[in-house]
Write a protein that holds these residues in place. Structure first.
Motif, short mmCIF file in Angstrom:
data_model
loop_
_atom_site.label_atom_id
_atom_site.label_comp_id
_atom_site.label_asym_id
_atom_site.label_seq_id
_atom_site.Cartn_x
_atom_site.Cartn_y
_atom_site.Cartn_z
N TRP A 12 0.84 -1.20 0.00
CA TRP A 12 0.00 0.00 0.00
C TRP A 12 0.87 1.25 0.00
CZ3 TRP A 12 -4.56 2.41 -0.51
CH2 TRP A 12 -4.65 3.71 0.00
N CYS A 13 1.92 1.23 0.80
CA CYS A 13 2.71 2.43 1.07
C CYS A 13 3.81 2.62 0.02
CB CYS A 13 3.33 2.33 2.46
SG CYS A 13 4.49 3.65 2.83
N PRO A 14 3.91 3.80 -0.59
CA PRO A 14 4.95 4.02 -1.59
C PRO A 14 6.36 4.00 -0.99
CG PRO A 14 3.86 6.09 -1.08
CD PRO A 14 3.08 5.00 -0.39
N SER A 15 6.50 4.42 0.26
CA SER A 15 7.83 4.40 0.90
C SER A 15 8.31 2.96 1.07
CB SER A 15 7.79 5.08 2.26
OG SER A 15 7.29 6.38 2.17
N CYS A 16 7.39 2.10 1.53
CA CYS A 16 7.75 0.69 1.71
C CYS A 16 8.09 0.05 0.36
CB CYS A 16 6.59 -0.07 2.35
SG CYS A 16 6.14 0.46 4.01
N HIS A 17 7.26 0.36 -0.64
CA HIS A 17 7.49 -0.24 -1.96
C HIS A 17 8.86 0.17 -2.50
CE1 HIS A 17 5.73 -0.98 -6.28
NE2 HIS A 17 6.69 -1.81 -5.96
N ALA A 18 9.16 1.48 -2.40
CA ALA A 18 10.45 1.97 -2.90
C ALA A 18 11.61 1.38 -2.10
CB ALA A 18 10.48 3.49 -2.83
#
Lengths: 165, 294
Positions: B90-96
């Protein structure tokens, strides 16, 4: 879709690791950036966070990048380099414009880590850590998730032996 | 949100099993979390939901590299132990962080994608679930994409257009950064961004602003409660169109500001700890992203 290189919604397999742990990865990245960056200044010129701040935008782009590389060398950096590092908001526009095989976004992140005193060297920037960051995460989970959801979703099996009360 | 009930589990045949990685800060928004889980269930996705500090990506700990490295290692191990071949973040920070750091430093035997990408992949099935009209002219709150391989703004425009009654108005302004959290630490910049966002939404004739990420929603819902512009997260609009509804408690807390204690209630305040509520939660509820100059 703006990216012709991939099908919409396609899941991306992850590549095998190139380092043994995060510290080693960051050291490898530092060496790669220091050897690959030509200090052309393009990353600074296109940065939205620089363009938003007139005083910073007036700085010389090549000097600003040189200052960031000074941080990666664990040496004292110029005020404009530190200001840029502190303002980086990970837009990634720099990566789209860099003519070399390096990631300026990673360069700025590493510089921030080092300016905070990570990876050795003297701290040049004060970190803005919220001491209640994780306390708030736990609190909001307690406010809105059921006990069963918290147990199933937020407690990893490996943590269960020593789990929080 | 509109009234409605949570979807009963087990009504849709399961077509895929994934790990759904929430991250940490979206736990502020229980309605968004629950709506995502219900949408996945309705799409036939068996989601093992994980989030919070046990699954923290570590990106918030750049000032403490030893901690960041430990969190990254633990999360890689916990994700692998979850045993699902695909992780949907869900989170873009986690994905990146998974793409740029964790997977390059640890074994990660799974693929990774973003929640919006999964919805786009299943847009034909999703469109059938979006049955109720949501008559809104909306402007998408755009930042620069957090990953060049994920054209998030284009994906969201396409997803919003699936909701009957929603018209997506296209502006030219894109906020700096990849989401609002870095800007929140720089109040003058945040003020400029909010001012430009509200001005553009008004010039386009938008009824509402739609956020992509929880972090932007958490900040910009302050514009909503102050009467500048209604703000919704895209998942809230999808839930409304599907007839599933939850109270957006965070919005209510934000509206109440430092007077939010009665909304929390004695039992929940006791569970969380009153000192933490006073020290950390109430100041967050009282904070506003923009004060227009008179």
């Amino acid at each position: 879709m703006s990216d012709p290189d991939r099908r919409a919604g396609e899941a991306r397999p992850l590549d095998p690791p190139v380092a043994d742990g995060v510290e080693e990865l960051f050291l490898l990245e530092r060496e790669r950036i220091l050897s690959g960056c030509t200090q052309c200044g393009r990353c600074f010129e296109v940065c939205p966070m620089v363009q938003d701040e007139p005083a910073l935008a007036a700085a010389d782009a090549k000097s600003a990048v040189q200052g960031v590389l000074e941080i990666l060398h664990a040496r004292r950096a110029s005020p404009e380099a530190l200001a840029w590092v502190a303002r980086c908001a990970k837009s990634g526009v720099c990566d789209e414009h860099c003519p070399e095989p390096v990631s300026p976004k990673m360069m700025l992140r590493l510089a921030r880590i080092m300016a905070y005193g990570g990876l050795g060297g003297t701290a040049q920037l004060g970190a803005r850590e919220d001491p209640d960051f994780f306390n708030k995460v736990h609190a909001f989970a307690r406010l809105q998730l059921t006990g069963e959801e918290r147990e199933q979703w937020t407690v990893a099996p490996a943590s269960r032996l020593g789990k929080r009360p | 949100m509109d009234g409605g009930a949570r979807l009963a589990p087990g009504k849709t045949p399961v077509s895929e099993a994934i790990t759904f990685w929430l991250g940490c800060n979206v736990l502020r928004h229980g309605d968004i979390v629950h709506a995502c889980v219900d949408i996945l269930r309705a799409l036939g996705v068996d989601a093992k939901v994980v989030g919070g500090p046990d699954y923290c990506c570590g990106s918030v700990k750049d000032a403490n590299l030893a901690t960041e490295a430990g969190m990254a290692k633990r999360t890689a191990q916990n994700m692998a132990a979850a045993g699902r071949a695909r992780v949907v973040a869900w989170c873009p920070s986690c994905h990146a962080q998974m793409n740029e750091v964790i997977s390059r430093a640890h074994q990660t035997p799974f693929s990774i994608g973003h929640f919006a990408e999964l919805l786009l992949e299943r847009r034909a099935e999703l469109a059938k679930l979006l049955a109720r009209e949501v008559p809104l002219r909306v402007m998408l709150h755009e930042h620069h994409a957090y990953d060049r391989r994920v054209p998030i703004n284009a994906i969201l425009a396409e997803l919003l257009a699936l909701i009957p009654g929603v018209t997506v108005l296209q502006g030219s302004y894109r906020a700096p950064g990849y989401m609002c959290s870095p800007l929140a630490a720089m109040p003058p910049l945040m003020e400029r961004m909010c001012g430009r966002t509200v001005a553009q939404a008004r010039s386009l004739g938008a009824d509402a602003l739609v956020t992509i990420y929880h972090q932007c929603h958490r900040e910009l819902v302050g514009l909503d409660v102050d009467g500048h512009l209604p703000v919704h997260n895209y998942v809230q609009l999808m839930a409304r169109s599907m007839g599933i509804g939850y109270a957006d408690e965070y919005r209510a807390w934000k509206a109440a500001g430092s007077g939010a204690k009665p909304l929390l209630g004695e039992a929940r305040i006791a569970a969380v700890g009153e000192a933490l509520v006073d020290r950390a939660l109430l100041p967050e509820f009282a904070r506003r992203p923009w004060t227009p100059k008179r």
